[in-house]
Design a protein around this motif. Sequence first.
Motif, short mmCIF file in Angstrom:
data_model
loop_
_atom_site.label_atom_id
_atom_site.label_comp_id
_atom_site.label_asym_id
_atom_site.label_seq_id
_atom_site.Cartn_x
_atom_site.Cartn_y
_atom_site.Cartn_z
N SER A 107 48.62 51.32 43.21
CA SER A 107 48.10 50.30 44.11
C SER A 107 47.54 49.09 43.36
CB SER A 107 47.02 50.90 45.03
OG SER A 107 46.03 51.58 44.28
N SER A 108 47.63 49.09 42.03
CA SER A 108 47.39 47.86 41.26
C SER A 108 48.68 47.58 40.48
CB SER A 108 46.17 47.99 40.34
OG SER A 108 46.21 49.17 39.55
N ASP A 155 39.72 47.82 39.42
CA ASP A 155 39.87 48.60 38.18
C ASP A 155 38.90 48.08 37.12
OD1 ASP A 155 41.95 50.22 39.15
OD2 ASP A 155 43.50 48.85 38.49
N ASP A 178 40.19 42.47 44.87
CA ASP A 178 41.53 43.06 44.91
C ASP A 178 41.56 44.34 44.08
OD1 ASP A 178 43.72 42.56 42.40
OD2 ASP A 178 41.76 41.61 42.22
N THR A 179 42.69 45.00 44.10
CA THR A 179 42.81 46.31 43.47
C THR A 179 42.67 46.27 41.95
OG1 THR A 179 45.22 46.02 43.52
CG2 THR A 179 44.22 47.24 45.33
N HIS A 180 43.22 45.24 41.31
CA HIS A 180 43.14 45.13 39.86
C HIS A 180 41.73 44.78 39.40
CE1 HIS A 180 47.17 44.23 41.32
NE2 HIS A 180 47.66 44.67 40.17
N ASN A 236 45.07 51.03 34.75
CA ASN A 236 45.21 51.95 35.88
C ASN A 236 45.80 53.26 35.36
OD1 ASN A 236 47.98 51.42 35.57
ND2 ASN A 236 48.14 50.18 37.43
N ILE A 281 36.27 49.16 45.75
CA ILE A 281 36.44 48.10 46.75
C ILE A 281 35.45 48.30 47.89
CG2 ILE A 281 38.02 47.20 48.51
CD1 ILE A 281 40.31 47.86 46.50
N ARG A 338 39.80 52.94 42.78
CA ARG A 338 39.96 51.60 43.36
C ARG A 338 39.40 51.54 44.78
NH1 ARG A 338 44.24 51.89 39.93
NH2 ARG A 338 45.74 52.90 41.30
N LEU A 339 39.78 52.52 45.58
CA LEU A 339 39.29 52.54 46.96
C LEU A 339 37.77 52.59 47.00
CD1 LEU A 339 41.80 55.05 48.63
CD2 LEU A 339 41.85 52.55 48.72
N HIS A 342 43.70 55.42 41.77
CA HIS A 342 43.74 54.93 43.16
C HIS A 342 42.44 55.26 43.89
CE1 HIS A 342 45.35 53.70 47.01
NE2 HIS A 342 45.07 54.88 47.52
N THR A 369 46.20 48.21 50.67
CA THR A 369 45.14 48.98 50.02
C THR A 369 43.77 48.53 50.48
OG1 THR A 369 46.58 49.24 48.09
CG2 THR A 369 44.27 49.80 47.80
#
Length: 476
Positions: A314-315, A402, A397-399, A288, A385, A381-382, A378, A432
Amino acid sequence: MHYLSTRGAAPRAKFCDILLAGLAPDGGLYLPEHYPQISRERLGQLRTIYRTEGYAALAFEILSLYIDDIPAVDLRALCEKTYTPEVFGTREIVPLRRLGEDDLWIEELSNGPTLAFKDMAMQLLGNLFEYELARRGEELNILGATSGDTGSAAEYAMKGKQGIRVFMTSPHGRMSPFQQAQMFSLQDENIHNIAICGVFDDCQDIVKAVSNDHAFKARYRIGTVNSINWARLLAQVVYYFAGYFQATTQEGRKVSFTVPSGNFGNVCAGHVARQMGLPIERLVVATNENDVLDEFFRTGIYQVRGAEHTYETSSPSMDISKASNFERFIFDLLGRDGQATRALFEGVAQDGRFDLSGDARFADASTRFGFASGKSTHADRLATIKDTWERFGSMIDTHTADGVKVAREQPASAGVPMIVLETALPIKFEATIIEALGRPPERPARFEGIEQLPKRVTVLPADVEQVKAYIAAHCA
């Protein structure tokens, strides 16, 4: 099989000794004296074992190459006790799911008790600890550091275990509300949560400092569950083989893996699998905004960051600027030269960096060892997702986002599947997910209302002596 330290000054040791010790006495990390080699024929046999007998049988076959001081019948029983469909949800334990028509896959590693990939190793570690301590008639006080998921996975694996206490440090206020609730709501007497006023790297430094105080470590029988413990990393090697067998139909065909990375433990397990002979074309490190590892693989410069430059993202499980397990890879990159490895990491302790950009061996990171890297933010990520949900109906999920973002940026190799290692289920990062999708992720029924449960946690400054005093007071 014996184990040696990355810093070259510790005596060789057997598996069960390093299982309970964690960090080597010279401050280095343990690695096997050699990586057992898997031939194409043997790879085919392991494929058959996985398909016919399941993940536990595959785990036994891999682990037995590295563990010869636990009787085979006991090791097999420990694997069978650990990797069950009841605990992990499916017979495959780590099923693959495809994202669209591209050869891009997600390996599901988050179906365990705490909904994160750390369960894959921690459930085995808990059983190994309990087995070996009972065999020796001893107790162990586990000191760990977590940026989010290691803590809950360790605590759920160790709670109620005989002869084990857990002291888990975490950065105060820097985990998601769900992650905090998973840890702090546990009421078991052998579980102690310590929130450190600082960042994850402060927690990790405390664990290492306590481990390097040999008198304190011996007096209070201190062990560790962080990925500096070789046993945990070894358990993670198994799911690289399982992913390979699901993504391919014949030996010799290559795959690549993209691994969301902060502390370098998860992707280091892939490095070990590749060194054993698993046909991995590339190991892609996805970071990240805390991009220390991406910077190294792009430039050859390893520059750790201080707390003020370790960003809260956010991760959050990857909000790490000092990758502990990176030393294991550097040891291999330098031809297993313990003296040279020691010099580099002692330099990091003093200057915060080392520079291999002018070293001819740096090219080996990408050529001989197959590493590549990339970075996600970030906004990335958004977008990832949202795109993954809208196009494929798959919530990540956020990770993992990534990982997917960075994987898509890699040059495609014809016929080579790209497997992204899932990090956690989306519910662990609800805020998130709502920001990206406008709706909350599904929550398993057993975690309803977890954030409102009573919490047991002690807040301490980032001070080694105060943490040691807390441990001493609770070991009486």
